[in-house]
Design a protein around this motif. Structure first.
Motif, PDB file in Angstrom:
ATOM      1  N   ARG A   1       0.866  -1.174   0.000  1.00 45.35           N
ATOM      2  CA  ARG A   1       0.000   0.000   0.000  1.00 45.35           C
ATOM      3  C   ARG A   1       0.898   1.217   0.000  1.00 45.35           C
ATOM      4  NH1 ARG A   1      -4.395  -2.171   4.273  1.00 45.35           N
ATOM      5  NH2 ARG A   1      -5.398  -3.575   2.804  1.00 45.35           N
ATOM      6  N   VAL A   2       0.697   2.080  -0.988  1.00 42.20           N
ATOM      7  CA  VAL A   2       1.586   3.222  -1.167  1.00 42.20           C
ATOM      8  C   VAL A   2       0.807   4.523  -1.034  1.00 42.20           C
ATOM      9  CG1 VAL A   2       3.154   1.936  -2.668  1.00 42.20           C
ATOM     10  CG2 VAL A   2       1.288   3.237  -3.673  1.00 42.20           C
ATOM     11  N   GLN A   3       1.538   5.593  -0.754  1.00 37.19           N
ATOM     12  CA  GLN A   3       0.952   6.919  -0.713  1.00 37.19           C
ATOM     13  C   GLN A   3       0.746   7.402  -2.141  1.00 37.19           C
ATOM     14  OE1 GLN A   3       0.158   8.403   2.237  1.00 37.19           O
ATOM     15  NE2 GLN A   3       0.861   6.516   3.194  1.00 37.19           N
ATOM     16  N   GLU A   4      -0.108   8.393  -2.323  1.00 35.08           N
ATOM     17  CA  GLU A   4      -0.353   8.926  -3.656  1.00 35.08           C
ATOM     18  C   GLU A   4       0.944   9.467  -4.258  1.00 35.08           C
ATOM     19  OE1 GLU A   4      -3.138  12.224  -5.858  1.00 35.08           O
ATOM     20  OE2 GLU A   4      -3.808  11.342  -3.964  1.00 35.08           O
TER      21      GLU A   4
ATOM     22  N   GLU B   1       3.436   7.608  -5.160  1.00 36.09           N
ATOM     23  CA  GLU B   1       4.490   6.614  -4.971  1.00 36.09           C
ATOM     24  C   GLU B   1       4.194   5.378  -5.810  1.00 36.09           C
ATOM     25  OE1 GLU B   1       6.072   7.257  -0.451  1.00 36.09           O
ATOM     26  OE2 GLU B   1       4.459   5.832  -0.754  1.00 36.09           O
ATOM     27  N   THR B   2       5.232   4.588  -6.014  1.00 34.61           N
ATOM     28  CA  THR B   2       5.095   3.310  -6.700  1.00 34.61           C
ATOM     29  C   THR B   2       5.778   2.233  -5.870  1.00 34.61           C
ATOM     30  OG1 THR B   2       7.155   3.515  -7.930  1.00 34.61           O
ATOM     31  CG2 THR B   2       5.174   4.461  -8.954  1.00 34.61           C
TER      32      THR B   2
ATOM     33  N   PRO C   1       8.910   1.114   3.430  1.00 33.73           N
ATOM     34  CA  PRO C   1       9.401   2.224   2.601  1.00 33.73           C
ATOM     35  C   PRO C   1      10.924   2.242   2.612  1.00 33.73           C
ATOM     36  CG  PRO C   1       7.933   3.014   4.346  1.00 33.73           C
ATOM     37  CD  PRO C   1       8.153   1.558   4.575  1.00 33.73           C
TER      38      PRO C   1
ATOM     39  N   GLU D   1       9.468   2.614  -4.531  1.00 35.76           N
ATOM     40  CA  GLU D   1       9.871   3.299  -3.299  1.00 35.76           C
ATOM     41  C   GLU D   1       9.830   2.366  -2.088  1.00 35.76           C
ATOM     42  OE1 GLU D   1       9.543   5.998  -6.106  1.00 35.76           O
ATOM     43  OE2 GLU D   1       7.587   5.359  -5.438  1.00 35.76           O
ATOM     44  N   TYR D   2       9.658   1.062  -2.326  1.00 35.24           N
ATOM     45  CA  TYR D   2       9.523   0.090  -1.243  1.00 35.24           C
ATOM     46  C   TYR D   2      10.453  -1.087  -1.474  1.00 35.24           C
ATOM     47  CZ  TYR D   2       5.475   2.662   0.304  1.00 35.24           C
ATOM     48  OH  TYR D   2       4.659   3.650   0.775  1.00 35.24           O
TER      49      TYR D   2
END
Length: 79
Positions: free
Chosen positions: A35-38, A40-41, A56, A44-45
């Motif tokens: 689950r990512v922040q808006e 992000e892809t 992250p 980034e994890y």
């Protein structure tokens, strides 16, 4: 994770967003991808090898070497 950094490693930022969208469509269970922040892809994890959970990614904290004489020719700056 491995798919992103093998097949999708050479993609530019816009194409990474498209690849991330495509990967999320393949994850019908909604449990595989992080689950990512808006904005992000998955790029980034990373998967924590101890827990198997998505985390992250943040670069390690870098401290400037101290001392009176700093040998710039041997200085390694992590990027």
């Amino acid at each position: 994770y491995c798919l992103c950094w093998s097949v999708g490693a050479l993609l530019e930022a816009n194409d990474r967003m498209k690849f991330d969208t495509w990967l999320r469509r393949q994850d019908s269970s909604k449990r595989i991808m992080p689950r990512v922040q808006e904005g992000e892809t998955v790029y980034e994890y990373y998967v924590d090898s101890r827990t198997g959970e998505w985390q992250p990614w943040k670069p390690p904290q870098w401290t400037y070497p101290g001392g009176d004489k700093l040998d710039f020719s041997n200085l390694l700056v992590p990027t």
